[in-house]
Design an enzyme around this catalytic site. Structure first.
Site, mmCIF file in Angstrom:
data_model
loop_
_atom_site.group_PDB
_atom_site.id
_atom_site.type_symbol
_atom_site.label_atom_id
_atom_site.label_comp_id
_atom_site.label_asym_id
_atom_site.label_seq_id
_atom_site.Cartn_x
_atom_site.Cartn_y
_atom_site.Cartn_z
ATOM 1 N N LYS A 90 0.777 -1.080 0.045
ATOM 2 C CA LYS A 90 0.111 0.052 0.039
ATOM 3 C C LYS A 90 0.812 1.133 -0.089
ATOM 4 C CE LYS A 90 -3.753 2.008 0.301
ATOM 5 N NZ LYS A 90 -3.424 2.895 -0.758
ATOM 6 N N LYS A 114 5.744 3.157 8.501
ATOM 7 C CA LYS A 114 4.504 3.957 8.570
ATOM 8 C C LYS A 114 3.268 3.190 8.724
ATOM 9 C CE LYS A 114 4.114 7.506 5.713
ATOM 10 N NZ LYS A 114 3.741 8.403 4.343
ATOM 11 N N LYS A 126 5.225 1.946 -2.876
ATOM 12 C CA LYS A 126 5.265 3.061 -3.731
ATOM 13 C C LYS A 126 5.589 3.138 -5.120
ATOM 14 C CE LYS A 126 4.762 7.265 -1.886
ATOM 15 N NZ LYS A 126 4.124 7.745 -0.465
ATOM 16 N N GLY A 165 -2.579 8.284 -4.096
ATOM 17 C CA GLY A 165 -2.049 9.468 -4.742
ATOM 18 C C GLY A 165 -0.821 10.001 -3.775
ATOM 19 N N ASP A 166 0.036 10.727 -4.456
ATOM 20 C CA ASP A 166 1.016 11.489 -3.566
ATOM 21 C C ASP A 166 1.237 12.858 -4.420
ATOM 22 O OD1 ASP A 166 3.296 10.539 -1.475
ATOM 23 O OD2 ASP A 166 4.359 11.667 -3.008
ATOM 24 N N SER A 382 -6.896 5.566 3.757
ATOM 25 C CA SER A 382 -6.918 4.874 2.615
ATOM 26 C C SER A 382 -7.316 3.565 3.030
ATOM 27 C CB SER A 382 -5.427 4.784 1.872
ATOM 28 O OG SER A 382 -5.137 5.929 1.191
HETATM 29 O O1 2IT Z 1 2.953 9.079 1.786
HETATM 30 C C1 2IT Z 1 1.673 8.584 1.934
HETATM 31 O O2 2IT Z 1 1.595 7.726 2.905
HETATM 32 C C2 2IT Z 1 0.696 8.746 0.978
HETATM 33 N N1 2IT Z 1 1.090 9.042 -0.201
HETATM 34 C C3 2IT Z 1 -0.542 8.026 0.840
HETATM 35 C C4 2IT Z 1 -0.449 6.349 0.607
HETATM 36 C C5 2IT Z 1 -1.859 5.891 0.717
HETATM 37 O O3 2IT Z 1 -1.820 4.659 0.167
HETATM 38 O O4 2IT Z 1 -2.852 6.651 0.812
#
Ligand code: 2IT
Length: 450
Positions: A90, A114, A126, A165-166, A382
């Site tokens: 994720k 995280k 990622k 998203g990022d 999320s």
């Molecule tokens: O850095 C992060 O935690 C995010 N870009 C969100 C990742 C997510 O799967 O919602």
């Protein structure tokens, strides 16, 4: 440093010499794990750390798209499926011209810890592309997203890998990506992506989640010092989705956000960006314009703009770097210390260089909180979106917000406990790394050697 830890770090530095961001995050995390490795020789016995710093899988793919003038462009797409021991991979997708393998790996490694820290069943991943969204038309963005998904769709799924998203990827991009996924798969498996629009399975509070979560975490930090958030001044950087969420929650709670920044400089609003809904919502207007400049805020609301500067020279109670990686180096850290800032709350992924972070953690009277804990509210919601999708349910804003709040309190509490258990005292940075590590370690130990 413990010999096993330093051998792992040396290997990473040798093999990833051209990926400084990845080496940086590995070093930051490993430094915190020293007491854990010393007290648990069983981890070294199965070479757990080398297995953790090595992604389970990482791949690149070709993304070809045609611009509005009919010219053909080729970009590189990336996905790292870093660690899937505690759940499906994720993590977000970043579309930005400076994306490279080292950036994707650093973000993926951070994401593992995280996600583990949230207590939810999500592994770390990622992805992204070196595609630069600046100045692209809506149709160009759509064609790029369609092409990106054509290359990626075989490798993701609601129980396999769930992108979101990022930077450079918001709800518009997620919409185009999902449209292409649905077209290719012929099914409505909307749990494959999060951050969707609410019309097709997006969660309430997801847009606000990272910012709200950061403020809930901050409230825990303040409570530890017997302080309240009301009336506190906050210097923020960035003006994207995360900063917007911070401002929105800060306004509700009576805190005053006095700075925003962009690639062009920073603005100082002594009354606070938080002094009206109009100002807070203007952040979204600025982001949607695609100009990527914060000067527009100064022009619209008649406040001062400092071209080419960062906001770290400003006096405030709290500093929250919420923009890009390595925004705060040693010079900026010294400014923050000289200004007698009381709380340094990282929000962006790895906003502080290791040198600056060590310096700040050594300052008496300054509390430092790490981004992998502070910004974990985004990925937490999320995961709540994934739950709603798999149950074919839609939860109310209150249901989601209450869970987000509880998760952030838990992240804070678990970080405090983990550091205390290893005799480190009140250390939110080490505590987050240790608590994140423990859960992944337990799952990997249970699943055998591979
Ligand atoms: O850095 C992060 O935690 C995010 N870009 C969100 C990742 C997510 O799967 O919602």
């Amino acid at each position: 440093m413990n010999t096993y830890l330093s051998s792992v770090l040396d290997r990473v530095k040798n093999e990833h010499a051209s990926e400084p961001e990845f080496c940086q995050t590995v070093e930051e995390v490993l430094l915190s794990l020293e007491p854990v490795i010393e007290q648990h020789p069983e981890y070294e016995a199965v070479d757990l750390l080398n297995r953790m710093v090595e992604p389970e899988r990482m791949f690149t793919f070709r993304v070809v798209w045609t611009d509005d003038a009919g010219r053909v462009h080729t970009n590189t797409g990336y996905r790292v499926q870093f660690n899937g021991a505690i759940g499906p991979y994720k993590g977000g997708l970043r579309f930005q011209k400076n994306v490279n393998p080292g950036v994707i790996k650093f973000l993926g490694f951070e994401q593992c810890f995280k996600n583990s820290l949230t207590g939810l069943p999500i592994g770390g991943g990622k992805g992204g592309s070196d595609f630069d969204p600046a100045g692209k038309s809506d149709a160009e963005i759509m064609r790029f997203c369609q092409s990106f998904m054509q290359a990626l769709y075989r490798f993701i799924g609601p129980d396999t890998d769930v992108p979101a998203g990022d930077m450079g990827v918001g709800s518009r991009e997620i919409g185009y990506l999902f449209g292409e996924w649905r077209r290719l798969k012929g099914t409505f498996e909307n749990g494959v992506l999060t951050g969707k629009d609410r019309s097709f399975g997006g969660s309430r509070i997801r847009p606000e989640a990272t910012g709200y979560g950061a403020v809930y975490y901050l409230q825990n930090v303040l409570a530890h010092e017997y302080e309240k958030i009301e009336g506190k001044t906050i210097a923020c950087s960035g003006f994207g989705n995360v900063t917007w969420g911070i401002c929105k929650k800060a306004r509700q709670l009576g805190a005053v956000v006095v700075t925003l920044s962009g690639p062009d400089g920073y603005i100082y609003d002594p009354d606070g960006v938080t002094s009206s809904d109009e100002k807070v919502e203007y952040l979204r207007t600025m982001r949607a314009s695609g100009h990527d400049r914060v000067q527009d805020y100064a022009d619209k609301f008649g406040v001062e703009f400092f071209p080419g500067e960062k906001p770290w020279g400003v006096k405030a109670d709290i500093v929250m770097p919420s923009a890009v990686q390595n925004d705060v180096g040693i010079r900026e850290a010294e400014q923050i210390a000289n200004n007698r800032i009381r709380y340094y709350i990282e929000v962006a992924n790895m906003p502080t260089t290791n040198e600056a972070l060590t310096f700040l953690r050594d300052q008496p009277g300054l509390v430092v909180a790490p981004s992998k804990a502070v910004n974990a509210g985004g990925v937490s919601v999320s995961c709540l979106e994934m739950s709603q999708n798999s149950e074919h349910l839609v939860w109310t804003a209150e249901q989601v917000d209450d869970q987000l709040h509880a998760i952030m309190d838990e992240i804070y509490g678990n970080s405090v406990d983990a550091a205390e258990r290893y005799g480190l005292g009140y250390d939110l940075v080490a505590g987050a790394n240790i608590a994140g590590f423990e859960r992944i370690a337990q799952a990997m130990m249970a699943q055998g050697i591979f």
